[in-house]
Design a protein around this motif. Structure first.
Motif, PDB file in Angstrom:
ATOM      1  N   LYS A   1      48.253  38.861  44.069  1.00  0.00           N
ATOM      2  CA  LYS A   1      47.212  38.655  45.078  1.00  0.00           C
ATOM      3  C   LYS A   1      45.873  39.171  44.571  1.00  0.00           C
ATOM      4  O   LYS A   1      44.844  38.517  44.704  1.00  0.00           O
ATOM      5  N   LEU A   2      45.922  40.345  44.000  1.00  0.00           N
ATOM      6  CA  LEU A   2      44.696  40.982  43.514  1.00  0.00           C
ATOM      7  C   LEU A   2      43.994  40.088  42.485  1.00  0.00           C
ATOM      8  O   LEU A   2      42.793  39.836  42.566  1.00  0.00           O
ATOM      9  N   LEU A   3      44.756  39.587  41.546  1.00  0.00           N
ATOM     10  CA  LEU A   3      44.166  38.796  40.469  1.00  0.00           C
ATOM     11  C   LEU A   3      43.643  37.464  40.998  1.00  0.00           C
ATOM     12  O   LEU A   3      42.580  36.994  40.582  1.00  0.00           O
ATOM     13  N   LEU A   4      44.389  36.901  41.937  1.00  0.00           N
ATOM     14  CA  LEU A   4      43.953  35.640  42.538  1.00  0.00           C
ATOM     15  C   LEU A   4      42.631  35.837  43.285  1.00  0.00           C
ATOM     16  O   LEU A   4      41.706  35.025  43.194  1.00  0.00           O
ATOM     17  N   LEU A   5      42.556  36.938  44.018  1.00  0.00           N
ATOM     18  CA  LEU A   5      41.342  37.230  44.789  1.00  0.00           C
ATOM     19  C   LEU A   5      40.148  37.499  43.877  1.00  0.00           C
ATOM     20  O   LEU A   5      39.014  37.129  44.186  1.00  0.00           O
ATOM     21  N   LEU A   6      40.400  38.130  42.748  1.00  0.00           N
ATOM     22  CA  LEU A   6      39.327  38.377  41.782  1.00  0.00           C
ATOM     23  C   LEU A   6      38.724  37.054  41.316  1.00  0.00           C
ATOM     24  O   LEU A   6      37.509  36.926  41.154  1.00  0.00           O
TER      25      LEU A   6
ATOM     26  N   THR B   1      37.021  35.114  44.679  1.00  0.00           N
ATOM     27  CA  THR B   1      35.827  35.682  45.291  1.00  0.00           C
ATOM     28  C   THR B   1      34.765  36.080  44.281  1.00  0.00           C
ATOM     29  O   THR B   1      33.590  36.053  44.578  1.00  0.00           O
ATOM     30  N   PHE B   2      35.163  36.440  43.077  1.00  0.00           N
ATOM     31  CA  PHE B   2      34.167  36.910  42.114  1.00  0.00           C
ATOM     32  C   PHE B   2      34.118  36.070  40.841  1.00  0.00           C
ATOM     33  O   PHE B   2      33.385  36.383  39.909  1.00  0.00           O
ATOM     34  N   GLU B   3      34.956  35.052  40.814  1.00  0.00           N
ATOM     35  CA  GLU B   3      35.000  34.154  39.659  1.00  0.00           C
ATOM     36  C   GLU B   3      35.350  34.860  38.361  1.00  0.00           C
ATOM     37  O   GLU B   3      34.833  34.530  37.295  1.00  0.00           O
ATOM     38  N   PHE B   4      36.203  35.842  38.458  1.00  0.00           N
ATOM     39  CA  PHE B   4      36.765  36.443  37.249  1.00  0.00           C
ATOM     40  C   PHE B   4      38.000  35.621  36.902  1.00  0.00           C
ATOM     41  O   PHE B   4      39.048  35.765  37.514  1.00  0.00           O
TER      42      PHE B   4
ATOM     43  N   LEU C   1      43.635  47.596  34.718  1.00  0.00           N
ATOM     44  CA  LEU C   1      43.226  46.271  35.188  1.00  0.00           C
ATOM     45  C   LEU C   1      42.172  45.760  34.209  1.00  0.00           C
ATOM     46  O   LEU C   1      41.190  46.448  33.942  1.00  0.00           O
ATOM     47  N   ALA C   2      42.401  44.568  33.664  1.00  0.00           N
ATOM     48  CA  ALA C   2      41.452  44.032  32.685  1.00  0.00           C
ATOM     49  C   ALA C   2      40.998  42.644  33.111  1.00  0.00           C
ATOM     50  O   ALA C   2      41.789  41.824  33.576  1.00  0.00           O
ATOM     51  N   VAL C   3      39.704  42.428  32.966  1.00  0.00           N
ATOM     52  CA  VAL C   3      39.103  41.132  33.256  1.00  0.00           C
ATOM     53  C   VAL C   3      38.399  40.705  31.987  1.00  0.00           C
ATOM     54  O   VAL C   3      37.726  41.523  31.346  1.00  0.00           O
ATOM     55  N   GLU C   4      38.563  39.432  31.587  1.00  0.00           N
ATOM     56  CA  GLU C   4      37.924  39.053  30.320  1.00  0.00           C
ATOM     57  C   GLU C   4      37.382  37.633  30.342  1.00  0.00           C
ATOM     58  O   GLU C   4      37.667  36.841  31.245  1.00  0.00           O
ATOM     59  N   SER C   5      36.592  37.334  29.357  1.00  0.00           N
ATOM     60  CA  SER C   5      35.951  36.023  29.290  1.00  0.00           C
ATOM     61  C   SER C   5      35.689  35.649  27.824  1.00  0.00           C
ATOM     62  O   SER C   5      35.556  36.517  26.963  1.00  0.00           O
ATOM     63  N   GLU C   6      35.598  34.338  27.603  1.00  0.00           N
ATOM     64  CA  GLU C   6      35.297  33.866  26.248  1.00  0.00           C
ATOM     65  C   GLU C   6      33.786  33.779  26.031  1.00  0.00           C
ATOM     66  O   GLU C   6      33.333  33.427  24.946  1.00  0.00           O
ATOM     67  N   LYS C   7      33.043  34.071  27.099  1.00  0.00           N
ATOM     68  CA  LYS C   7      31.584  34.062  26.972  1.00  0.00           C
ATOM     69  C   LYS C   7      31.103  35.486  26.695  1.00  0.00           C
ATOM     70  O   LYS C   7      31.705  36.451  27.172  1.00  0.00           O
ATOM     71  N   THR C   8      29.990  35.574  25.965  1.00  0.00           N
ATOM     72  CA  THR C   8      29.463  36.904  25.693  1.00  0.00           C
ATOM     73  C   THR C   8      28.723  37.429  26.911  1.00  0.00           C
ATOM     74  O   THR C   8      28.153  36.672  27.688  1.00  0.00           O
TER      75      THR C   8
END
Lengths: 490, 130
Positions: free
Chosen positions: A57-62, A65-68, A173-180
């Motif tokens: 749920k937490l990851l889905l909500l991230l 709502t925040f586009e992570f 908890l880790a959030v990541e992206s391929e963009k700088t």
């Protein structure tokens, strides 16, 4: 000109101020929105106790709502200093179970230091390190392979936050992206708040799981204990049955020692015996023997009841038979003296022990129907004779058969009897029985009155009345002692 | 001094140019991977191994660094002055953790070590037009 400039300045100031106010309003609106979202997320993840469901749920909500878009939760195993992926979102494969050692990569370092980390230049930094590595390899130095870590292959930006509860690491908890450079300090704050929520939710869920385990364990324990108790009960029942079997067998032996009915009818003729052992085997018994013209009959009360009483009764029976047959004694008092000698001998093997009080009370009669003479001797117990509505008590000597300090010879009472006289011998079990409206003893007075009221009735009927009276008196109370009453009509 | 809009230039995406000068007046220019934001008046540079820069600023604290926004390519020139060398605290930890994380990813744990976080005061900020 000067005035105009001042007005312009003022105007510009107002415009500038309005801009700031708009900005502040926008910030406020955004903050309000964020708080609302946090509340929703907090409620959502705290409303569930299932760990997997909380994390997903937490990851889905991230994301929503925040586009992570790419995120994962790793739970820690602090003993082994490693983390494993417990939930992930936004990856081609979920990678559940993948391990990260403390100190390896951003997530591992965050776990090791228990401090959050935000990077937006991972690619550039790695390129820098890789160029150094190439130089080292070219210089012939030994280098290691790149680490394989869960997450995006081409990760550029990452925020990793330790999930802490009272300074203990639960996970990361880790959030990541391929963009700088996609995460700013505001994102950091958002993720931190959610991470704290997640930490307490995870803790709650774990406590719940633990509690469930404890409960299950308890249930299991109760089940086991019950099984054990049932088993023990079975064992005890079995043993009890064994014991009961042997006691029942003992009763057969004891019954065999009691005078046979046809023997009684032949010699005692008009009589009754009320014999009610408290247990299966009895300390009370009755004894009848006919020698020459004398009918010997006795009511014997051996100390105790049940098994120990029964043992003593065998001794008493043997003693009476010996006195009568082996020693050819025909006088009740002499028979009791001999019996006493016999019993005392038998129970005094251990001379040092003075507290063997085993023995018996007895009333013994010898009736000569030809001569119409009755002889009586008693050890503690009396006999009753009822003639023409009058009850005469003949007391026995105040001493038992068995160990006694001021022992004297037994007294032999001689009485002339008449036809129709009824003789009663008994043990104390009847009169001592508790019951009635006040739960009191039946007592001898009532016992005598009862005998007097019924002595004229046929013997069998008297027995029935005695039995019924006893039963009515006792009601629900337990039987106190063995009961033995003998009635003989001359 | 350091405005919000400059923060992306301090994420180490575009390397920065640093100019220092020895006590004898001999200048030195070098490229560094990241200028770290400490607060609006301070930046930090990493001290991993001793080099000319490290030596120079300890002789002559005045230096200049140019940073570039990775998206807009806006460039700022900062006049800075070396103040102290920190071996603990938040900024040191932040830099040290990054070093450890990236080094471990490349299989080079333990080779790179952060000696200190060198703290500089920002004296002036000038936007450079190209």
């Amino acid at each position: 000109m000067q005035n105009l400039t001042a007005t312009d300045i003022l105007k510009n100031q107002i415009v500038d101020n309005q801009k700031v106010i708009d900005q502040l309003n926008a910030d406020l609106a955004r903050k309000n929105q964020e708080v609302k979202i946090f509340q929703e997320i907090s409620t959502e993840i705290n409303n569930t106790l299932d760990l997997d469901s909380i994390l997903n749920k937490l990851l889905l909500l991230l994301d929503k709502t925040f586009e992570f878009r790419h995120s994962m939760v790793l739970l820690s195993d602090e003993l082994d200093e490693k983390l494993f992926v417990a939930a992930s979102h936004g990856y081609e494969t979920n990678g559940i179970g993948a391990e990260v050692k403390f100190g390896e990569g951003i997530i591992g370092v965050v776990a090791k230091r228990k401090k959050l980390m935000r990077m937006g230049n991972i690619g550039a930094q790695r390129a820098y390190f890789n160029s150094v590595k190439t130089q080292m390899t070219n210089a012939g130095e030994e280098t290691k392979e790149d680490l394989k870590l869960p997450g995006l292959n081409n990760v550029q930006s990452q925020v990793a936050i330790p999930l802490l509860l009272e300074n203990a690491l639960i996970g990361v908890l880790a959030v990541e992206s391929e963009k700088t450079n996609v995460f700013d300090s505001r994102d950091e704050i958002i993720i931190t708040i959610l991470a704290n929520q997640a930490a307490s939710a995870i803790d709650k869920a774990r406590a719940h799981i633990k509690l469930k385990h404890i409960n299950e364990n308890l249930e299991h324990l109760v089940h086991e204990r019950t099984k054990e108790v049932v088993m023990q009960k079975d064992i005890i029942e079995e043993k009890n049955n064994d014991i009961l079997d042997s006691i029942r067998y003992a009763k057969r032996i004891q019954d065999a020692l009691l005078p046979a009915k046809n023997h009684m009818e032949k010699h005692v003729k008009d009589y009754f015996v009320l014999f009610k052992p408290k247990d299966i085997v009895s300390g009370d018994f009755y004894w009848v023997n006919q020698k020459e013209n004398k009918l010997f009959f006795a009511a014997i009360d051996c100390t105790g009841h049940g098994v120990p009483g029964a043992f003593v009764s065998i001794v008493a029976h043997t003693g009476l038979q010996r006195a009568l047959i082996l020693f050819s004694l025909r006088t009740p008092s002499e028979i009791l003296d001999k019996l006493n000698e016999n019993v005392t001998d038998m129970f005094s093997h251990d001379n040092t022990s003075t507290d063997i009080k085993d023995g018996m009370d007895i009333s013994l009669c010898a009736l000569d129907r030809d001569a119409m003479k009755l002889e009586f001797a008693g050890a503690n117990n009396p006999m009753y004779l009822i003639r023409n509505g009058k009850l005469t008590e003949i007391k026995g000597d105040k001493q038992p058969i068995g160990q006694y300090l001021s022992r004297k010879d037994f007294t032999n009472h001689k009485i002339d009897v008449e036809k129709g006289d009824v003789i009663y011998l008994f043990t104390d079990g009847y009169a001592d029985q508790f019951g009635g409206p006040k739960g009191k003893k039946f007592k001898y007075k009532q016992f005598e009155e009862m005998l007097l009221a019924n002595y004229n009735l046929p013997m069998a009927e008297q027995s029935k009345i005695l039995e019924r009276k006893f039963h009515d008196w006792k009601k629900n109370l337990g039987q106190v002692d063995d009961v033995c009453v003998i009635g003989v009509r001359v | 001094m350091i405005k919000q809009e400059m923060h992306p230039a301090m994420q180490g995406i575009v390397p920065a140019s640093l100019v220092t000068c020895s006590k004898n007046g001999e200048p030195n220019t070098t490229t560094i991977s990241q200028v770290f934001y400490v607060d609006d008046n301070h930046i930090a540079l990493s001290f991993q191994f001793f080099n000319k820069t490290i030596r120079n600023v300890r002789e002559n604290p005045n230096a200049s660094v140019q940073i570039m926004h990775p998206a807009t390519f806006e460039t700022w020139s900062l006049d800075i002055e070396f103040q102290e060398s920190k071996t603990e605290g938040d900024i040191f930890d932040q830099m040290d953790m990054q070093l450890e994380a990236i080094a471990s990813m490349s299989g080079m744990s333990g080779i790179f070590k952060l000696h200190a976080a060198d703290i500089y005061k920002v004296k002036t900020v000038e936007r450079v037009a190209y």
